[in-house]
Design a protein around this motif. Structure first.
Motif, short mmCIF file in Angstrom:
data_model
loop_
_atom_site.label_atom_id
_atom_site.label_comp_id
_atom_site.label_asym_id
_atom_site.label_seq_id
_atom_site.Cartn_x
_atom_site.Cartn_y
_atom_site.Cartn_z
N ILE A 157 0.89 -1.70 -0.10
CA ILE A 157 -0.06 0.21 -0.03
C ILE A 157 0.73 0.96 -0.07
N ILE A 158 0.04 2.73 -0.31
CA ILE A 158 0.58 3.47 -0.08
C ILE A 158 -0.03 4.45 0.78
N PHE A 159 0.80 5.25 1.50
CA PHE A 159 0.24 6.46 2.59
C PHE A 159 0.55 7.26 2.44
N THR A 160 -0.18 8.89 3.14
CA THR A 160 1.00 9.95 2.75
C THR A 160 -0.56 10.24 4.01
N GLU A 161 -0.05 11.65 4.61
CA GLU A 161 -0.68 12.37 5.96
C GLU A 161 -1.25 13.89 5.35
N VAL A 162 -2.64 13.84 5.44
CA VAL A 162 -2.71 15.51 5.86
C VAL A 162 -3.35 16.03 6.48
N ASN A 163 -3.45 17.78 6.77
CA ASN A 163 -4.04 18.63 7.95
C ASN A 163 -5.50 18.94 7.03
N ASP A 164 -5.27 19.80 7.55
CA ASP A 164 -6.95 20.65 7.26
C ASP A 164 -6.19 21.45 6.38
N ALA A 165 -4.95 22.42 6.58
CA ALA A 165 -4.00 23.69 5.70
C ALA A 165 -3.27 22.70 4.04
N PHE A 166 -3.10 21.49 4.70
CA PHE A 166 -2.68 21.32 3.22
C PHE A 166 -3.82 20.18 1.83
N ALA A 167 -5.40 20.34 2.62
CA ALA A 167 -6.62 19.97 2.53
C ALA A 167 -7.50 20.41 1.39
N LYS A 168 -7.22 22.16 1.78
CA LYS A 168 -7.73 22.84 1.26
C LYS A 168 -8.23 22.71 0.20
N PRO A 169 -9.08 23.09 -0.61
CA PRO A 169 -9.20 23.23 -2.26
C PRO A 169 -8.43 24.41 -2.62
N GLY A 170 -7.54 23.76 -3.84
CA GLY A 170 -6.03 24.87 -4.37
C GLY A 170 -4.63 24.43 -3.57
N SER A 171 -5.40 23.47 -2.97
CA SER A 171 -4.04 23.23 -1.73
C SER A 171 -2.73 22.10 -2.45
N ILE A 172 -1.88 21.98 -1.43
CA ILE A 172 -0.98 20.24 -1.62
C ILE A 172 -1.46 19.33 -2.14
N LEU A 173 -2.80 19.06 -1.50
CA LEU A 173 -3.31 17.99 -1.76
C LEU A 173 -3.53 17.35 -3.28
N ASP A 174 -4.18 18.68 -3.94
CA ASP A 174 -5.15 18.85 -5.20
C ASP A 174 -3.75 18.52 -5.91
N LEU A 175 -2.87 19.39 -5.84
CA LEU A 175 -1.51 19.11 -6.72
C LEU A 175 -0.67 17.67 -6.88
#
Length: 373
Positions: A106-124
């Motif tokens: 499996i592959i996993f990553t971690e994210v918090n609110d700051a990185f998960a906002k629309p247009g933030s790092i999670l989307d990229l």
């Protein structure tokens, strides 16, 4: 004469019964050995976990947690109240099963609110799998660990495999600046989570959220090595422990030994309280080789690249990370530039790509002197 005949028949009957009993006993003995040899990593991991003496700081504690004979308590703080135990992440099992590849990877990553906002790092990050070279299917095997409720809700709206991991007494919602206490607390959680996944019988790739996946990195993963990881600095030799590790992207094979290695790594936080998990790993990597006979493979920065050491040839690069860069806004800006460059590269003809005349735009905000090798 009749009595003799009966005695002979009885003797024959006893011989048959005795032979059958011996055969049955042999079959039971044989299958008990075979079953033991075929124990899964999960079985071995659980047994090993029950024997390990806890000696590290709890990540997530629950009051009066029920305990049964199969539950494994990973670790307890030496000074923790006796009525608290660390979660065993049993609720991760269905998610791991659904997300795993055929070989239990499996592959996993971690994210918090700051990185998960629309247009933030999670989307990229997620977009990179879509525009990367035939790697969209890897999203089916990616688990996103959300560190707060807001990030969890956002994750569920855009991705298939999401898990909420809340740490009591910790607030991971806001941006964590590099090497701040919040940042250090956050990055150490991945080691304990990875340990548990490995104990459950899964090979694990951890990826930071600021790593753009462009090609399939599993090309570089070999079962010969216990740990395969990217580098901030690469000496030219893949097994040289003088290489400086980058734990923003690394793979750990599921074995009992590697579960012990991850626990040893996590406990090293007590020895290096002000270090993040990457710098602590660099301090103990020789101990891991000497104590556990760990086989490590460090990957060239030409292939797993980052802003610390830029792989200039787009025909070689498999991933790009915004390391050597602080600040969410800075990372976001220059990672967008990387993704735009990649899209332009992918639009080229095969001949144009082979000519190798196309390279990256240098980071404008995250500029670092090591960019040009």
């Amino acid at each position: 004469m009749m009595i003799k005949s009966d005695n002979k028949n009885c003797a024959r009957l006893w011989n048959v019964l005795l032979g059958a009993a011996i055969s049955a006993g042999f079959v039971v003995f044989f299958f008990s050995i075979t079953t033991e040899q075929n124990k899964t990593p999960l079985d071995l991991g659980l047994r090993m976990g029950a024997q390990v003496q806890p000696n590290c700081v709890c990540l997530n504690e629950t009051k009066n947690a029920p305990v049964n004979n199969t539950e494994v308590i990973l670790s307890e703080s030496k000074n923790a109240p006796t009525n608290k135990t660390e979660t065993t992440f049993e609720d991760l099992l269905p998610l791991l099963k659904n997300a795993s590849m055929d070989d239990n990877t499996i592959i996993f990553t971690e994210v918090n609110d700051a990185f998960a906002k629309p247009g933030s790092i999670l989307d990229l990050f997620l977009e990179s799998f879509h525009v990367g070279e035939n790697i969209k299917h890897l999203l089916d095997h990616l688990i996103i660990i959300a560190m707060d409720q807001v990030a969890f809700e956002r994750c569920k709206s855009i991705h298939r495999h999401c898990y909420l991991f809340k740490v009591d007494g910790k607030n991971f919602e806001s941006e964590k600046f590099f090497m701040s206490k919040g940042f250090v607390d956050l990055v150490w959680t991945k080691i304990k989570l990875m340990q548990r996944m490995v104990e459950f019988g899964y090979n694990v790739v951890f990826t930071d959220l600021d790593v753009l996946w462009l090609r399939n990195i599993f090309k570089f993963v070999s079962v010969y090595y216990d740990i395969t990881l990217s580098s901030d600095w690469y000496s030219g030799q893949p097994e040289d422990i003088g290489n400086f590790p980058n734990t923003g992207l690394f793979y750990v094979k599921s074995t009992v030994k590697n579960a012990e290695v991850l626990n040893f790594w996590y406990e090293a936080r007590n020895r290096f309280p002000d270090m993040n998990e990457q710098n602590a790993f660099n301090e103990i990597k020789k101990e891991l080789v000497d104590t556990f006979q760990v086989k490590m493979r460090f990957l060239e920065t030409d292939y797993l690249s980052g802003f610390c050491n830029y792989g200039k040839d787009l025909n070689k690069v498999y991933s790009m990370q915004s390391n050597c860069c602080g600040g969410l806004g800075n990372k976001l800006s220059d990672l967008r530039s990387v993704l735009n460059d990649w899209k332009k590269y992918m639009s080229l003809s095969v001949v144009e790509k082979q000519n190798g005349n196309f390279t990256w735009t240098l980071p404008q905000i995250c500029f670092h002197e090591k960019h040009l090798k």
